[in-house]
Design an enzyme around this catalytic site. Structure first.
Site, PDB file in Angstrom:
ATOM      1  N   GLN A   6      66.480 -38.762  66.868  1.00 58.74           N
ATOM      2  CA  GLN A   6      65.698 -37.905  65.968  1.00 58.74           C
ATOM      3  C   GLN A   6      64.370 -38.596  65.642  1.00 58.74           C
ATOM      4  OE1 GLN A   6      68.496 -36.164  62.701  1.00 58.74           O
ATOM      5  NE2 GLN A   6      69.402 -38.084  63.403  1.00 58.74           N
ATOM      6  N   VAL A  63      60.733 -40.261  65.857  1.00 56.52           N
ATOM      7  CA  VAL A  63      59.481 -39.888  66.539  1.00 56.52           C
ATOM      8  C   VAL A  63      58.604 -41.118  66.775  1.00 56.52           C
ATOM      9  CG1 VAL A  63      59.540 -37.568  65.521  1.00 56.52           C
ATOM     10  CG2 VAL A  63      58.272 -39.385  64.347  1.00 56.52           C
ATOM     11  N   HIS A 109      63.066 -34.572  68.151  1.00 59.54           N
ATOM     12  CA  HIS A 109      62.027 -34.118  67.212  1.00 59.54           C
ATOM     13  C   HIS A 109      60.627 -34.468  67.665  1.00 59.54           C
ATOM     14  CE1 HIS A 109      65.350 -34.294  63.913  1.00 59.54           C
ATOM     15  NE2 HIS A 109      65.476 -33.246  64.701  1.00 59.54           N
ATOM     16  N   CYS A 163      47.863 -29.319  72.088  1.00 60.81           N
ATOM     17  CA  CYS A 163      46.791 -28.385  71.755  1.00 60.81           C
ATOM     18  C   CYS A 163      47.393 -27.116  71.146  1.00 60.81           C
ATOM     19  CB  CYS A 163      45.986 -28.027  73.015  1.00 60.81           C
ATOM     20  SG  CYS A 163      44.701 -26.793  72.680  1.00 60.81           S
ATOM     21  N   GLY A 217      72.473 -44.975  62.206  1.00 60.84           N
ATOM     22  CA  GLY A 217      71.245 -44.948  61.402  1.00 60.84           C
ATOM     23  C   GLY A 217      70.719 -43.576  61.076  1.00 60.84           C
ATOM     24  N   SER A 252      71.262 -40.075  58.394  1.00 65.49           N
ATOM     25  CA  SER A 252      71.914 -39.518  57.206  1.00 65.49           C
ATOM     26  C   SER A 252      72.667 -38.236  57.556  1.00 65.49           C
ATOM     27  CB  SER A 252      70.857 -39.220  56.132  1.00 65.49           C
ATOM     28  OG  SER A 252      69.903 -38.288  56.651  1.00 65.49           O
ATOM     29  N   ASN A 288      76.321 -47.311  59.915  1.00 70.43           N
ATOM     30  CA  ASN A 288      75.407 -47.001  58.822  1.00 70.43           C
ATOM     31  C   ASN A 288      75.660 -47.983  57.682  1.00 70.43           C
ATOM     32  OD1 ASN A 288      73.920 -45.574  56.710  1.00 70.43           O
ATOM     33  ND2 ASN A 288      73.928 -43.847  58.147  1.00 70.43           N
ATOM     34  N   GLU A 300      75.612 -47.012  54.716  1.00 66.99           N
ATOM     35  CA  GLU A 300      76.304 -46.240  53.653  1.00 66.99           C
ATOM     36  C   GLU A 300      77.103 -45.116  54.295  1.00 66.99           C
ATOM     37  OE1 GLU A 300      72.959 -44.760  51.408  1.00 66.99           O
ATOM     38  OE2 GLU A 300      72.603 -43.112  52.824  1.00 66.99           O
TER      39      GLU A 300
HETATM   40  C1  BV8 Z   1      65.594 -25.600  63.620  1.00 69.58           C
HETATM   41  C2  BV8 Z   1      59.816 -34.337  62.104  1.00 69.58           C
HETATM   42  C3  BV8 Z   1      65.817 -23.308  64.243  1.00 69.58           C
HETATM   43  C4  BV8 Z   1      58.877 -34.540  61.035  1.00 69.58           C
HETATM   44  C5  BV8 Z   1      61.976 -33.767  61.318  1.00 69.58           C
HETATM   45  C6  BV8 Z   1      71.291 -25.073  60.327  1.00 69.58           C
HETATM   46  C7  BV8 Z   1      70.951 -24.859  61.664  1.00 69.58           C
HETATM   47  C8  BV8 Z   1      69.645 -24.974  62.088  1.00 69.58           C
HETATM   48  C9  BV8 Z   1      68.626 -25.297  61.178  1.00 69.58           C
HETATM   49  C10 BV8 Z   1      68.956 -25.493  59.863  1.00 69.58           C
HETATM   50  C11 BV8 Z   1      70.264 -25.392  59.431  1.00 69.58           C
HETATM   51  N1  BV8 Z   1      70.280 -25.644  58.107  1.00 69.58           N
HETATM   52  C12 BV8 Z   1      69.020 -25.917  57.672  1.00 69.58           C
HETATM   53  C13 BV8 Z   1      68.183 -25.814  58.720  1.00 69.58           C
HETATM   54  C14 BV8 Z   1      66.746 -26.032  58.664  1.00 69.58           C
HETATM   55  C15 BV8 Z   1      66.357 -27.486  58.930  1.00 69.58           C
HETATM   56  C16 BV8 Z   1      67.274 -28.500  58.304  1.00 69.58           C
HETATM   57  O1  BV8 Z   1      68.171 -29.031  58.957  1.00 69.58           O
HETATM   58  N2  BV8 Z   1      67.041 -28.797  57.034  1.00 69.58           N
HETATM   59  C17 BV8 Z   1      67.848 -29.800  56.361  1.00 69.58           C
HETATM   60  C18 BV8 Z   1      66.944 -30.624  55.429  1.00 69.58           C
HETATM   61  C19 BV8 Z   1      68.966 -29.084  55.614  1.00 69.58           C
HETATM   62  N3  BV8 Z   1      66.286 -27.706  60.347  1.00 69.58           N
HETATM   63  C20 BV8 Z   1      65.162 -27.352  61.004  1.00 69.58           C
HETATM   64  O2  BV8 Z   1      64.230 -26.781  60.457  1.00 69.58           O
HETATM   65  C21 BV8 Z   1      65.107 -27.687  62.465  1.00 69.58           C
HETATM   66  N4  BV8 Z   1      64.698 -26.508  63.189  1.00 69.58           N
HETATM   67  O3  BV8 Z   1      66.772 -25.752  63.499  1.00 69.58           O
HETATM   68  O4  BV8 Z   1      65.008 -24.452  64.192  1.00 69.58           O
HETATM   69  C22 BV8 Z   1      65.724 -22.673  62.891  1.00 69.58           C
HETATM   70  C23 BV8 Z   1      64.468 -22.374  62.360  1.00 69.58           C
HETATM   71  C24 BV8 Z   1      64.390 -21.767  61.088  1.00 69.58           C
HETATM   72  C25 BV8 Z   1      65.562 -21.492  60.366  1.00 69.58           C
HETATM   73  C26 BV8 Z   1      66.831 -21.852  60.898  1.00 69.58           C
HETATM   74  C27 BV8 Z   1      66.893 -22.431  62.159  1.00 69.58           C
HETATM   75  C28 BV8 Z   1      64.029 -28.750  62.731  1.00 69.58           C
HETATM   76  C29 BV8 Z   1      64.502 -30.075  62.250  1.00 69.58           C
HETATM   77  C30 BV8 Z   1      63.467 -31.139  62.626  1.00 69.58           C
HETATM   78  C31 BV8 Z   1      62.641 -31.421  61.423  1.00 69.58           C
HETATM   79  N5  BV8 Z   1      61.756 -32.537  61.702  1.00 69.58           N
HETATM   80  N6  BV8 Z   1      61.093 -34.696  61.590  1.00 69.58           N
HETATM   81  C32 BV8 Z   1      58.435 -35.963  61.070  1.00 69.58           C
HETATM   82  O5  BV8 Z   1      59.219 -36.841  61.487  1.00 69.58           O
HETATM   83  O6  BV8 Z   1      57.327 -36.169  60.644  1.00 69.58           O
HETATM   84  S1  BV8 Z   1      63.396 -34.194  60.553  1.00 69.58           S
HETATM   85  C33 BV8 Z   1      63.325 -35.775  59.891  1.00 69.58           C
HETATM   86  O7  BV8 Z   1      64.652 -36.037  59.390  1.00 69.58           O
HETATM   87  C34 BV8 Z   1      63.100 -36.884  60.902  1.00 69.58           C
HETATM   88  O8  BV8 Z   1      62.871 -36.429  62.207  1.00 69.58           O
HETATM   89  C35 BV8 Z   1      64.408 -37.658  60.880  1.00 69.58           C
HETATM   90  O9  BV8 Z   1      64.719 -38.119  62.123  1.00 69.58           O
HETATM   91  C36 BV8 Z   1      65.340 -36.610  60.452  1.00 69.58           C
HETATM   92  C37 BV8 Z   1      66.690 -37.040  59.994  1.00 69.58           C
HETATM   93  O10 BV8 Z   1      66.569 -38.107  59.095  1.00 69.58           O
HETATM   94  P1  BV8 Z   1      67.235 -39.515  59.525  1.00 69.58           P
HETATM   95  O11 BV8 Z   1      66.684 -39.907  60.836  1.00 69.58           O
HETATM   96  O12 BV8 Z   1      68.704 -39.416  59.395  1.00 69.58           O
HETATM   97  O13 BV8 Z   1      66.623 -40.504  58.451  1.00 69.58           O
HETATM   98  P2  BV8 Z   1      67.066 -40.653  56.934  1.00 69.58           P
HETATM   99  O14 BV8 Z   1      66.017 -41.455  56.256  1.00 69.58           O
HETATM  100  O15 BV8 Z   1      67.460 -39.321  56.389  1.00 69.58           O
HETATM  101  O16 BV8 Z   1      68.407 -41.504  57.004  1.00 69.58           O
HETATM  102  C38 BV8 Z   1      68.364 -42.838  57.437  1.00 69.58           C
HETATM  103  C39 BV8 Z   1      69.821 -43.284  57.538  1.00 69.58           C
HETATM  104  O17 BV8 Z   1      69.850 -44.622  58.066  1.00 69.58           O
HETATM  105  C40 BV8 Z   1      70.528 -43.334  56.211  1.00 69.58           C
HETATM  106  O18 BV8 Z   1      71.831 -42.807  56.351  1.00 69.58           O
HETATM  107  C41 BV8 Z   1      70.599 -44.841  55.868  1.00 69.58           C
HETATM  108  O19 BV8 Z   1      71.768 -45.172  55.149  1.00 69.58           O
HETATM  109  C42 BV8 Z   1      70.666 -45.426  57.248  1.00 69.58           C
HETATM  110  N7  BV8 Z   1      70.121 -46.787  57.392  1.00 69.58           N
HETATM  111  C43 BV8 Z   1      69.029 -47.320  56.772  1.00 69.58           C
HETATM  112  N8  BV8 Z   1      68.823 -48.589  57.230  1.00 69.58           N
HETATM  113  C44 BV8 Z   1      69.795 -48.835  58.155  1.00 69.58           C
HETATM  114  C45 BV8 Z   1      70.626 -47.700  58.261  1.00 69.58           C
HETATM  115  N9  BV8 Z   1      71.678 -47.646  59.096  1.00 69.58           N
HETATM  116  C46 BV8 Z   1      71.935 -48.743  59.845  1.00 69.58           C
HETATM  117  N10 BV8 Z   1      71.193 -49.862  59.804  1.00 69.58           N
HETATM  118  C47 BV8 Z   1      70.117 -49.958  58.975  1.00 69.58           C
HETATM  119  N11 BV8 Z   1      69.393 -51.069  58.955  1.00 69.58           N
END
Ligand code: BV8
Length: 239
Positions: A100, A102, A118, A126, A186, A188, A212, A214
């Site tokens: 996931q 970028v 992603h 463009c 890594g 959530s 992870n 957590e």
């Molecule tokens: C879509 C780009 C069709 C931006 C990102 C059900 C089905 C389909 C869609 C949805 C659905 N329900 C809701 C939706 C809509 C939405 C969604 O999922 N919303 C969520 C918030 C509920 N999904 C979409 O919009 C997707 N599109 O499905 O299109 C559609 C369209 C419209 C309506 C319905 C369907 C598009 C999703 C892509 C969004 N773009 N990024 C950018 O990066 O600038 S998402 C963004 O979150 C990042 O890309 C990131 O990769 C992603 C996930 O986050 P994580 O990578 O998990 O990072 P996070 O910080 O959250 O967690 C870090 C983890 O690491 C933690 O658990 C932590 O404990 C752990 N950690 C930390 N340090 C360590 C570690 N683990 C191990 N070692 C360590 N050292």
């Protein structure tokens, strides 16, 4: 038997392995994660920035955020977690890395069988022609950057509310459905459809390993949850 030994045993017997990574695997390289303390979303409001509406409303603000992220990421390097996944790609008959992230660090580490769900912050697209080009300029020469055709360029990244690339998503789904073992490291597991992939692998009979620091909403479906940092645990899976 310890969880890490159960995980190693499952991998030793596996031919087809898929790994899903999120921002946590790049945290040890210094890349800020999205959620949690100090996360990117803490200082910025996701809906203000990572959406097509935000870009349409204020392309300069969105590009200032991505320009800052590019500047932050540019000097950073892959960590042992990234390199362990490159080693896995070379060890297992069939391996796919689905990320996931970028930030481009998996490519920098040498991963080839890679699906960037992603997109990639080092590529622009463009808004008129759709042409995707690599652009490593830090800082960007012009904000917001424009195509030679005059149209605005956007980050080649999937924003909230946007569809993922169908081919990339399908290749990830196919790999999860065929996997003997799936590693989820890594992430959530909060963002779909990426967060739904582990369930597909589980339904198809895969052994699931979560790494992870957590628990996550996906922890309940895992066969093994290894609590700790990916930079330390992923290499230990290969021992
Ligand atoms: C879509 C780009 C069709 C931006 C990102 C059900 C089905 C389909 C869609 C949805 C659905 N329900 C809701 C939706 C809509 C939405 C969604 O999922 N919303 C969520 C918030 C509920 N999904 C979409 O919009 C997707 N599109 O499905 O299109 C559609 C369209 C419209 C309506 C319905 C369907 C598009 C999703 C892509 C969004 N773009 N990024 C950018 O990066 O600038 S998402 C963004 O979150 C990042 O890309 C990131 O990769 C992603 C996930 O986050 P994580 O990578 O998990 O990072 P996070 O910080 O959250 O967690 C870090 C983890 O690491 C933690 O658990 C932590 O404990 C752990 N950690 C930390 N340090 C360590 C570690 N683990 C191990 N070692 C360590 N050292």
């Amino acid at each position: 038997m310890q969880d890490i030994d159960r995980a190693r045993e499952a991998l030793a017997a596996a031919h087809k392995v898929v790994a899903l990574t999120g921002a946590g695997i790049s945290a040890e390289s210094g890349v800020p994660t999205f959620r949690g303390d100090g996360g990117l979303w803490k200082n910025f409001r996701a809906e203000e920035l990572a959406t097509p509406e935000a870009f349409h409303r204020d392309p300069l603000l969105v590009w200032e955020w991505y320009g800052w992220r590019r500047q932050t990421i540019a000097p950073l390097a892959p960590n042992p977690g990234h390199y362990a996944l490159v080693a896995m790609e070379r060890r297992f008959g069939e391996f796919m890395l689905v990320t996931q992230n970028v930030d481009g660090l998996h490519r920098a580490a040498g991963s080839v069988k890679l699906a960037e769900l992603h997109g990639n912050i080092w590529f622009t697209r463009c808004t008129v022609e759709g042409t995707v080009r690599e652009n490593r300029a830090v800082p960007l020469a012009l904000l917001p950057p424009r195509c030679s055709c005059g149209a605005l360029l956007r980050p080649h990244i999937v924003w909230f509310g946007e569809e993922l690339d169908a081919g990339v998503l399908q290749s990830a789904v196919d790999a999860c459905r065929a996997a003997d073992v799936m590693i989820v490291a890594g992430t959530s597991s909060a963002v779909y459809p990426a967060a739904g992939l582990a369930g597909l692998a589980k339904e198809a009979g895969a052994f699931l390993i979560e790494i992870n620091i957590e628990a996550t909403p996906a922890s309940g479906m895992m066969d093994v949850h290894l609590s700790g940092r990916s930079g330390e645990l992923l290499p230990r899976l290969l021992e």
